[in-house]
Design a protein around this motif. Structure first.
Motif, PDB file in Angstrom:
ATOM      1  N   GLU A  10     -45.556   5.831 -83.424  1.00  0.00           N
ATOM      2  CA  GLU A  10     -46.154   7.139 -83.198  1.00  0.00           C
ATOM      3  C   GLU A  10     -46.137   7.496 -81.718  1.00  0.00           C
ATOM      4  OE1 GLU A  10     -50.045   6.889 -84.960  1.00  0.00           O
ATOM      5  OE2 GLU A  10     -49.287   7.470 -86.948  1.00  0.00           O
ATOM      6  N   HIS A  11     -45.427   8.580 -81.399  1.00  0.00           N
ATOM      7  CA  HIS A  11     -45.381   9.135 -80.042  1.00  0.00           C
ATOM      8  C   HIS A  11     -45.079   8.051 -78.996  1.00  0.00           C
ATOM      9  CE1 HIS A  11     -46.850  12.772 -81.870  1.00  0.00           C
ATOM     10  NE2 HIS A  11     -47.914  12.141 -82.332  1.00  0.00           N
ATOM     11  N   LEU A  12     -44.134   7.208 -79.325  1.00  0.00           N
ATOM     12  CA  LEU A  12     -43.822   6.045 -78.503  1.00  0.00           C
ATOM     13  C   LEU A  12     -43.103   6.439 -77.212  1.00  0.00           C
ATOM     14  CD1 LEU A  12     -43.800   2.912 -78.403  1.00  0.00           C
ATOM     15  CD2 LEU A  12     -41.547   3.016 -79.482  1.00  0.00           C
ATOM     16  N   GLY A  13     -43.548   5.858 -76.105  1.00  0.00           N
ATOM     17  CA  GLY A  13     -42.884   6.088 -74.826  1.00  0.00           C
ATOM     18  C   GLY A  13     -42.923   4.838 -73.964  1.00  0.00           C
ATOM     19  N   VAL A  14     -41.829   4.577 -73.272  1.00  0.00           N
ATOM     20  CA  VAL A  14     -41.799   3.460 -72.324  1.00  0.00           C
ATOM     21  C   VAL A  14     -40.950   3.888 -71.131  1.00  0.00           C
ATOM     22  CG1 VAL A  14     -39.785   2.351 -73.390  1.00  0.00           C
ATOM     23  CG2 VAL A  14     -41.384   0.985 -72.042  1.00  0.00           C
ATOM     24  N   ARG A  15     -41.387   3.496 -69.946  1.00  0.00           N
ATOM     25  CA  ARG A  15     -40.678   3.912 -68.746  1.00  0.00           C
ATOM     26  C   ARG A  15     -40.337   2.698 -67.890  1.00  0.00           C
ATOM     27  NH1 ARG A  15     -45.867   6.907 -65.886  1.00  0.00           N
ATOM     28  NH2 ARG A  15     -47.202   5.069 -65.870  1.00  0.00           N
ATOM     29  N   PHE A  16     -39.278   2.850 -67.131  1.00  0.00           N
ATOM     30  CA  PHE A  16     -38.821   1.804 -66.222  1.00  0.00           C
ATOM     31  C   PHE A  16     -38.565   2.419 -64.857  1.00  0.00           C
ATOM     32  CE2 PHE A  16     -36.956   0.389 -70.381  1.00  0.00           C
ATOM     33  CZ  PHE A  16     -37.829  -0.669 -70.574  1.00  0.00           C
ATOM     34  N   ARG A  17     -38.367   1.525 -63.875  1.00  0.00           N
ATOM     35  CA  ARG A  17     -37.935   1.976 -62.559  1.00  0.00           C
ATOM     36  C   ARG A  17     -36.497   1.556 -62.334  1.00  0.00           C
ATOM     37  NH1 ARG A  17     -43.162   0.767 -58.631  1.00  0.00           N
ATOM     38  NH2 ARG A  17     -44.572   2.252 -59.634  1.00  0.00           N
ATOM     39  N   ASP A  47     -41.917  10.041 -76.775  1.00  0.00           N
ATOM     40  CA  ASP A  47     -42.407  10.786 -77.927  1.00  0.00           C
ATOM     41  C   ASP A  47     -41.588  10.511 -79.192  1.00  0.00           C
ATOM     42  OD1 ASP A  47     -44.276  12.435 -79.133  1.00  0.00           O
ATOM     43  OD2 ASP A  47     -43.074  14.238 -78.838  1.00  0.00           O
ATOM     44  N   VAL A  48     -41.334   9.234 -79.449  1.00  0.00           N
ATOM     45  CA  VAL A  48     -40.571   8.823 -80.635  1.00  0.00           C
ATOM     46  C   VAL A  48     -41.537   8.454 -81.750  1.00  0.00           C
ATOM     47  CG1 VAL A  48     -38.999   7.079 -81.568  1.00  0.00           C
ATOM     48  CG2 VAL A  48     -38.604   8.031 -79.285  1.00  0.00           C
ATOM     49  N   LEU A  71     -35.941   0.131 -78.044  1.00  0.00           N
ATOM     50  CA  LEU A  71     -36.746   0.349 -79.251  1.00  0.00           C
ATOM     51  C   LEU A  71     -36.896  -0.947 -80.044  1.00  0.00           C
ATOM     52  CD1 LEU A  71     -38.225   2.174 -81.222  1.00  0.00           C
ATOM     53  CD2 LEU A  71     -36.003   2.789 -82.224  1.00  0.00           C
ATOM     54  N   LEU A  72     -35.807  -1.697 -80.204  1.00  0.00           N
ATOM     55  CA  LEU A  72     -35.903  -2.961 -80.926  1.00  0.00           C
ATOM     56  C   LEU A  72     -36.834  -3.940 -80.227  1.00  0.00           C
ATOM     57  CD1 LEU A  72     -33.533  -1.912 -82.671  1.00  0.00           C
ATOM     58  CD2 LEU A  72     -32.619  -4.237 -82.627  1.00  0.00           C
ATOM     59  N   LYS A  73     -36.787  -3.973 -78.911  1.00  0.00           N
ATOM     60  CA  LYS A  73     -37.653  -4.878 -78.161  1.00  0.00           C
ATOM     61  C   LYS A  73     -39.124  -4.484 -78.296  1.00  0.00           C
ATOM     62  CE  LYS A  73     -34.123  -6.262 -74.853  1.00  0.00           C
ATOM     63  NZ  LYS A  73     -33.646  -6.198 -73.451  1.00  0.00           N
ATOM     64  N   LEU A  74     -39.390  -3.206 -78.400  1.00  0.00           N
ATOM     65  CA  LEU A  74     -40.768  -2.750 -78.621  1.00  0.00           C
ATOM     66  C   LEU A  74     -41.251  -3.162 -80.005  1.00  0.00           C
ATOM     67  CD1 LEU A  74     -40.319   0.708 -76.941  1.00  0.00           C
ATOM     68  CD2 LEU A  74     -42.133  -0.889 -76.315  1.00  0.00           C
ATOM     69  N   THR A 226     -34.988  10.190 -76.810  1.00  0.00           N
ATOM     70  CA  THR A 226     -35.777  10.872 -77.829  1.00  0.00           C
ATOM     71  C   THR A 226     -35.102  10.713 -79.188  1.00  0.00           C
ATOM     72  OG1 THR A 226     -34.638  12.998 -77.539  1.00  0.00           O
ATOM     73  CG2 THR A 226     -36.575  12.574 -76.156  1.00  0.00           C
ATOM     74  N   LEU A 227     -35.879  10.885 -80.239  1.00  0.00           N
ATOM     75  CA  LEU A 227     -35.347  10.796 -81.592  1.00  0.00           C
ATOM     76  C   LEU A 227     -34.784  12.159 -81.965  1.00  0.00           C
ATOM     77  CD1 LEU A 227     -34.879   9.208 -84.168  1.00  0.00           C
ATOM     78  CD2 LEU A 227     -37.218   9.792 -84.876  1.00  0.00           C
ATOM     79  N   LYS A 228     -33.459  12.253 -81.924  1.00  0.00           N
ATOM     80  CA  LYS A 228     -32.814  13.542 -82.188  1.00  0.00           C
ATOM     81  C   LYS A 228     -32.781  13.862 -83.676  1.00  0.00           C
ATOM     82  CE  LYS A 228     -28.750  16.258 -80.967  1.00  0.00           C
ATOM     83  NZ  LYS A 228     -27.518  16.313 -80.134  1.00  0.00           N
ATOM     84  N   ARG A 229     -32.583  12.820 -84.498  1.00  0.00           N
ATOM     85  CA  ARG A 229     -32.523  13.071 -85.937  1.00  0.00           C
ATOM     86  C   ARG A 229     -32.896  11.803 -86.709  1.00  0.00           C
ATOM     87  NH1 ARG A 229     -27.730  16.646 -88.526  1.00  0.00           N
ATOM     88  NH2 ARG A 229     -28.453  17.850 -86.740  1.00  0.00           N
ATOM     89  N   ASP A 230     -33.558  11.999 -87.835  1.00  0.00           N
ATOM     90  CA  ASP A 230     -33.938  10.935 -88.757  1.00  0.00           C
ATOM     91  C   ASP A 230     -33.515  11.407 -90.139  1.00  0.00           C
ATOM     92  OD1 ASP A 230     -35.181   9.217 -90.533  1.00  0.00           O
ATOM     93  OD2 ASP A 230     -37.149   9.312 -89.585  1.00  0.00           O
ATOM     94  N   ALA A 231     -32.490  10.762 -90.717  1.00  0.00           N
ATOM     95  CA  ALA A 231     -31.938  11.255 -91.981  1.00  0.00           C
ATOM     96  C   ALA A 231     -31.144  10.135 -92.652  1.00  0.00           C
ATOM     97  CB  ALA A 231     -31.044  12.477 -91.721  1.00  0.00           C
ATOM     98  N   GLY A 232     -30.499  10.471 -93.765  1.00  0.00           N
ATOM     99  CA  GLY A 232     -29.622   9.516 -94.426  1.00  0.00           C
ATOM    100  C   GLY A 232     -28.511   9.076 -93.485  1.00  0.00           C
TER     101      GLY A 232
END
Length: 246
Positions: A10-17, A47-48, A71-74, A226-232
């Motif tokens: 839900e609304h996932l965000g992670v930032r790096f330098r 916001d994923v 994302l996999l590491k999260l 960002t999550l552009k699309r979630d579908a088949g």
């Protein structure tokens, strides 16, 4: 219905330098950070949100640097989010990096015992499955050799052999399998087929359209974090191909 959910993001965000000095300080981690982007920082994911049901096979697609491996590491718990949340209902069997948590100076035998133990396998279980792990990895002649002396292909085979013996319900697979030779990849893929038939949940990052269609019924398309699309999966691959022809 909540009991059917394996992963909820839900609304996932992670930032790096971007710089070497960019690792977050203890002050940042424990109360000193703000959600404002600081100079030199960038959001690897922002916001994923999505849910994965138990037994689903999800393919994650996107160009390099778009946040797929992050994302996999999260989900695996290797990284912590800066925003939002990740809920994982059940243990994970992660095949994310070629090293797989192995220690270079330890022997293959010692590494199998250590790594499988860290993933929750008892000493007795490791003993029962040790021959199967080594046999699957095809490295019986190297069990008493230091791990660091194995070839990259051997390291991939060993990592997959250990992870595929875990009883965890969620399997995370990154493109690390691309390092292996064709015959071993097919062997791994047959094993993934077996795990899916048992009802495991699969989170699979790949650029290989054939592999994605083989395993996955649904896809997540990441673009610029960002999550552009979630579908088949077919719709996802068509959209990705249209955006990035050739």
């Amino acid at each position: 219905m909540g009991g059917d959910i394996a992963i909820r993001v839900e609304h996932l965000g992670v930032r790096f330098r971007r710089s070497r000095r960019g690792r977050r300080s203890l002050k940042d981690l424990f109360g000193g950070a703000t959600r404002r982007t600081r100079p030199g920082e960038f959001w690897a994911l922002r916001d994923v949100s999505f849910e994965v049901r138990r037994g689903e096979a999800i393919g994650v697609v996107g160009r390099n640097g778009q946040g797929k491996s992050t994302l996999l590491k999260l989900v695996a718990g290797v990284l912590l989010p800066d925003e939002g949340s990740v809920e994982v209902h059940g243990g994970v069997a992660p095949l994310i990096e070629i090293t797989g948590g192995f220690v270079g100076d330890l022997t293959v035998r010692e590494n199998v015992r250590l790594t499988a133990g860290l993933h929750g396998m008892s000493k007795a279980e490791v003993g029962r499955r040790f021959d199967d792990i080594i046999g699957f990895a095809e490295i019986a002649d190297f069990v008493d050799m230091p791990y660091k002396h194995l070839s990259n292909g051997m390291k991939v085979r060993l990592a997959f052999a250990v992870v595929s013996q875990l009883d965890e319900p969620i399997l995370l697979v990154d493109e690390v399998l691309a390092v292996g030779d064709k015959a071993f990849r097919e062997k791994c893929y047959r094993r993934i087929d077996e795990l899916l038939a048992e009802g495991r949940t699969l989170f699979f990052v790949s650029h290989n359209e054939k592999d994605l269609r083989r395993f996955c019924t649904r896809g997540l398309y990441l673009d610029k974090g960002t999550l552009k699309r979630d579908a088949g999966i077919d719709e996802i691959l068509e959209a990705y191909g249209a955006d990035h022809p050739g």
